[in-house]
Design a protein around this motif. Structure first.
Motif, short mmCIF file in Angstrom:
data_model
loop_
_atom_site.label_atom_id
_atom_site.label_comp_id
_atom_site.label_asym_id
_atom_site.label_seq_id
_atom_site.Cartn_x
_atom_site.Cartn_y
_atom_site.Cartn_z
N THR A 51 95.95 41.49 18.89
CA THR A 51 97.10 40.94 18.41
C THR A 51 98.01 40.56 19.63
N LEU B 174 91.12 32.83 20.36
CA LEU B 174 91.01 33.68 21.45
C LEU B 174 90.83 35.00 21.23
N GLY C 194 87.67 35.92 19.93
CA GLY C 194 86.60 35.80 21.27
C GLY C 194 86.71 37.54 21.68
N ARG C 195 87.93 37.84 21.78
CA ARG C 195 87.92 39.12 22.44
C ARG C 195 87.38 40.22 21.54
N GLY D 166 83.67 40.90 21.48
CA GLY D 166 83.33 41.59 22.87
C GLY D 166 83.69 42.95 23.00
N THR E 122 84.23 46.57 23.32
CA THR E 122 83.16 47.82 23.31
C THR E 122 83.66 49.08 22.76
N LEU F 276 75.56 37.81 22.48
CA LEU F 276 77.10 38.02 22.46
C LEU F 276 77.75 37.05 23.28
N PHE F 277 77.20 36.88 24.33
CA PHE F 277 78.00 36.03 25.52
C PHE F 277 78.07 34.80 24.99
N THR G 133 80.83 34.45 22.17
CA THR G 133 82.16 34.33 22.74
C THR G 133 82.56 33.16 23.54
N LEU G 134 81.55 32.68 24.32
CA LEU G 134 81.68 31.41 24.97
C LEU G 134 81.94 30.24 24.06
N ASN H 124 85.38 30.72 22.43
CA ASN H 124 86.63 30.43 23.58
C ASN H 124 86.63 28.99 23.93
N LEU I 74 104.52 45.98 14.23
CA LEU I 74 103.77 46.02 15.61
C LEU I 74 104.31 46.79 16.67
N GLU J 101 88.40 29.26 32.18
CA GLU J 101 89.10 29.42 31.01
C GLU J 101 88.05 30.01 29.94
N ALA J 102 86.91 29.47 30.06
CA ALA J 102 86.02 30.00 28.83
C ALA J 102 85.48 31.46 29.17
N ALA K 237 87.37 35.39 28.48
CA ALA K 237 87.10 36.31 27.35
C ALA K 237 85.65 36.99 27.26
N LEU K 238 85.11 36.93 28.63
CA LEU K 238 83.93 37.41 28.76
C LEU K 238 83.87 38.96 28.56
N PRO K 239 82.88 39.13 27.51
CA PRO K 239 83.02 40.56 27.04
C PRO K 239 82.70 41.82 28.31
N SER K 240 83.51 42.71 28.31
CA SER K 240 83.22 43.52 29.58
C SER K 240 81.95 44.28 29.87
N ILE K 241 81.29 44.52 28.56
CA ILE K 241 79.87 45.18 28.76
C ILE K 241 78.89 43.88 28.89
N VAL K 242 79.17 42.65 28.79
CA VAL K 242 78.43 41.67 29.36
C VAL K 242 78.55 41.61 30.95
N SER L 10 83.57 50.17 29.77
CA SER L 10 82.12 49.74 29.49
C SER L 10 81.11 49.22 30.91
#
Lengths: 352, 419
Positions: free
Chosen positions: A215, A266, A269-270, A273, A275, A326-327, A330-331, A334, B113, B201-202, B205-210, B302
């Motif tokens: 959020t 956005l 996308g978050r 991913g 975890t 997954l990558f 999200t790509l 995004n 919130l 920019e893309a 949002a790279l997932p941290s586990i990736v 992760s």
């Protein structure tokens, strides 16, 4: 710094050329500044820095694809249609159908909850909050984005899933006729001893935890866009007799539409991913589980976190393939988000 | 009336006539309140809230078998909205009702919130505070401490040290590379930098586990390193880098173009302009970008789990053996069903939360201002510096003038006025 522009355009630098417009067959000469050796070196250094970052970011995809290739080759198309995950025991069946659907379900729940929250909060900060408290509110929302996800996960695990059980039971009882709110095999009227555990560790709880994490991200994008809505159009709406909400509906929301969609994506996308928030809350099952109130669910990140430890080399390759999916997901989300933000009218105004 | 008469009678009189002051009104004019909130609004708000609450109470206790606190709150809010609409519709027309209703909904969403955030923070504080009350929690590690041993034994020194080492190494890579890349994106425009910006920019949002998987695939599987703190800090770097670059890029783009042009027009080369104008101007914003990236990097569980592994002992060497971090320690603690371990987990989460809040406060103090906005002390320093410059230049000019006067008159003089 020397420039060689003036001498090219007209013979004598002091006097004006007789014909101000150049002849149509010859395009105007390009203005080009001479660059010294120190600056050439500096630009090379900067380009190197940018290139290094680009290489690292590209390598992420390349190495995941390289490591996951073997599993994808063995699994073939069934990698996307199989629900179970047994790559370690010999040549067992494995696929991401269940975890992929689980990831999308949790992300969608998070989206459904976080978009109204983010939209309302952004509108409050931009339009309703007193001007003095605005910087504080912005800081609080930014802080909320920086709170570690494990803190939200603890809250979801130790408080939310027990607190929400009553609501889940109520939804099951009265809204159970909606397919995804049903809990098969459980009669809500039956007073079980430990009925709460039927409704804990569900996709809904995980979705709410993830919603709290995404959020603030969606909210700060929306707030920035709403802040740029032109003052003249706002005043125009008021002058035509609009109420505050009328002004928001006719000026702020249409202007910020790109930001609303982009910010939500956005957040999506978050959410895809995330975890640890999902891993701690949910109890993983390897079947497509569309019943969001029911105990059990799955997601790609929690699959990786669950299985990386005891994976054989081939199992690791399968996990890499799941990570690659997954990558890429999200790509794509995004990329779409940033291009929507950039192309909307709301983005264009920020260049000023 | 008398004025107009005199004008018609004598046309030669001056055309400008002062208006007569009208007599003062008997009662002073009442100032009208332009604010939208009036007494009636407040009363209808309270009335609707009371009606919603009591209706829900009735439903819960007398009519239906509902239960649960969250359900009670939800239902009473919905009933409040219904009652509020009905009350407003008594006296207002459609647009006004919608306006008030939207205001009520927006206020309550924002309140919800903020309340949720406060609740999450307070929940962690309440459950974790007992662990923090004994100081040994910060000075001991968990080696040899079983899950049943009391809170006074064992601590999180190993996790604190691990987090500091990992984030230190990550920052040592991220700060130079990130700032260089951000400067590149702004100062060397072109197709290549546009492409890099799109990719960065893309990747935010790279997932941290990736990120963790990537380092696991390259550093550990291909290069053959052990699970180590160094690998974890590389994973954190990969995750933090796009976040820091993007934030720094935004800040550097905010540097006014005329500052840059002024520097170039004075003859400075590009690297001097960047070093002496662009970076100092955006210094506070850059600090904020780095600190916020750090806050994100510290809190990720992760990547560390995949690349550094879990240990209960203090490990000062980032190049070998497992090295745990604070969020991972939280995760390990709460895996255990023992209440003591869970309290330790909440205590560790509280330490992490306090660390993040401190970092955030530092970012606010450093970066609360835009580029070019100075604190009082900076402004003072700059005025002093400029006074010194004036004195120095005046002295130099006088010295040159004296030298020119003393020199033979046929020698060429090169006094530039103003310097």
């Amino acid at each position: 710094m020397a420039t060689d522009v003036a001498s090219e355009r007209s013979g004598a630098p002091g006097e004006r050329p007789a014909a101000p417009a150049p002849p149509p067959d010859r395009p105007p000469a390009r203005v080009r500044a001479a660059i010294g050796p120190a600056d050439l070196l500096f630009r090379g250094y900067l380009r190197g820095g940018g290139g290094a970052v680009l290489v690292v970011m590209t390598l992420v995809g390349v190495f995941l694809a390289y490591q996951g290739y073997e599993a994808l080759r063995v699994g073939g198309w069934e990698f996307f249609t199989t629900e179970e995950w047994n790559p370690d025991s010999g040549r067992g069946a494995f696929g991401i159908a269940a975890v992929l659907v689980g990831t999308v379900i949790i992300a969608l729940i998070a989206l459904v909850i976080s978009v109204p929250l983010a939209l309302g909060t952004a509108l409050y900060i931009c339009e309703y909050a007193p001007a003095r408290s605005k910087p504080t509110l912005i800081a609080v929302i930014d802080l909320m984005a920086a709170v570690p996800s494990i803190v939200y996960a603890l809250w979801g695990f130790y408080f939310l899933q027990w607190g929400l059980a009553g609501v889940a039971r109520w939804m099951h009882t009265y809204l159970g006729w909606i397919p995804f709110l049903d809990v098969p095999g459980v009669d809500p009227a039956n007073p079980l001893a430990g009925w709460e555990s039927t409704y804990t560790s569900s996709s809904l709880v995980a979705g709410i935890v993830v919603a709290l994490m995404v959020t603030p991200i969606a909210c700060s994008v929306m707030r920035e866009v709403f802040d740029q809505a032109p003052q003249g159009e706002r005043e125009g709406a008021y002058a035509l007799g609009a109420t505050k909400w009328g002004m928001i509906r006719s000026v702020v929301l249409p202007f910020g539409a790109g930001g609303i969609i982009g910010g939500s994506m956005l957040g999506l996308g978050r959410a895809l991913g995330e975890t640890i928030g999902v891993y701690l809350v949910i109890s993983t099952v390897f079947q497509i589980q569309p019943h969001i109130l029911m105990n059990g669910g799955s997601s790609i990140p929690s699959l990786i976190a669950l299985r990386y430890n005891e994976a054989t080399p081939f199992g690791m390759s399968a996990l890499m393939a799941a990570g690659l999916v997954l990558f890429l997901m999200t790509l794509v989300v995004n990329f779409a988000a940033s291009s929507i933000i950039a192309r909307s009218r709301s983005g264009a105004a920020s260049e000023a | 009336m008398t004025v107009t008469n005199s004008r018609t009678a004598a046309p030669a009189a001056p055309a400008t006539v002062l208006p007569r002051r009208s007599p003062a009104p008997e009662a002073p004019e009442v100032r009208r309140s332009l604010g939208r909130l009036q007494a009636g609004d407040v009363w209808s708000l309270f009335g609707a809230a009371a009606a919603g609450l009591s209706l829900t109470g009735l439903l819960y206790t007398q009519l239906t078998p509902f239960s649960g606190v969250i359900g009670f709150v939800l239902l009473s809010y919905l009933l409040f909205l219904v009652c509020y609409t009905l009350l407003l519709a008594q006296t207002n027309d459609g647009p006004a009702v919608r306006d008030r209703l939207a205001a009520a909904v927006v206020h309550s969403i924002a309140g919800l919130l903020l309340l949720a955030l406060a609740f999450v923070v307070a929940f962690t504080f309440v459950r974790g505070w007992t662990a923090l009350t004994n100081l040994g929690f910060f000075t001991r590690d968990m080696s040899g401490v079983g899950p049943l041993q009391p809170l006074e034994e064992g601590g999180i020194l190993h996790a604190v040290v691990g987090t500091l080492i990992q984030i230190g190494i990550a920052l040592a890579v991220t700060i130079p590379l990130g700032v260089t890349c951000a400067v590149f994106l702004t100062e060397v425009p072109g197709a290549f930098s546009r492409f890099v910006r799109t990719v960065v920019e893309a990747m935010t949002a790279l997932p941290s586990i990736v990120a963790g998987l990537f380092i696991y695939a390259t550093v550990i599987l291909i290069l053959g390193f052990d699970l180590s703190g160094f690998a974890a800090s590389l994973a954190i770097t990969v995750m933090m880098l796009p976040i820091v670059i993007r934030a720094a890029d935004v800040v550097i783009r905010l540097v006014p173009g005329n500052l840059r042009e002024a520097s170039l027009a004075l003859g400075a080369s590009q690297w001097r302009t960047v070093l002496h104008v662009v970076l100092p101007t955006s210094r506070s914003g850059l600090a904020t970008a780095i600190i916020l990236g750090t806050a994100r990097g510290i809190g990720e569980t992760s990547p560390v789990m995949l690349t550094a592994g879990v240990t209960t002992a203090l490990n000062l060497n980032p190049m070998s053996n497992s090295m745990i971090s604070l969020p991972l320690a939280v995760f390990e603690f709460v895996k255990s069903p023992e209440p003591v371990m869970i309290t330790r987990g909440f205590g560790t989460a509280l330490v992490l939360l306090i660390l993040v809040i401190l970092l955030f406060a530092a970012a606010r103090v450093l970066g609360g201002r835009g580029p070019g906005q100075l604190t009082r002390r900076q402004e003072h320093r700059r005025v002093r510096q400029s006074q010194r410059d004036v004195r120095r230049m005046t002295a130099a000019r006088e010295a040159r003038a004296r030298a020119a006067a003393a020199a033979p008159p046929d020698a060429p003089t090169s006094i530039v006025p103003g310097l």
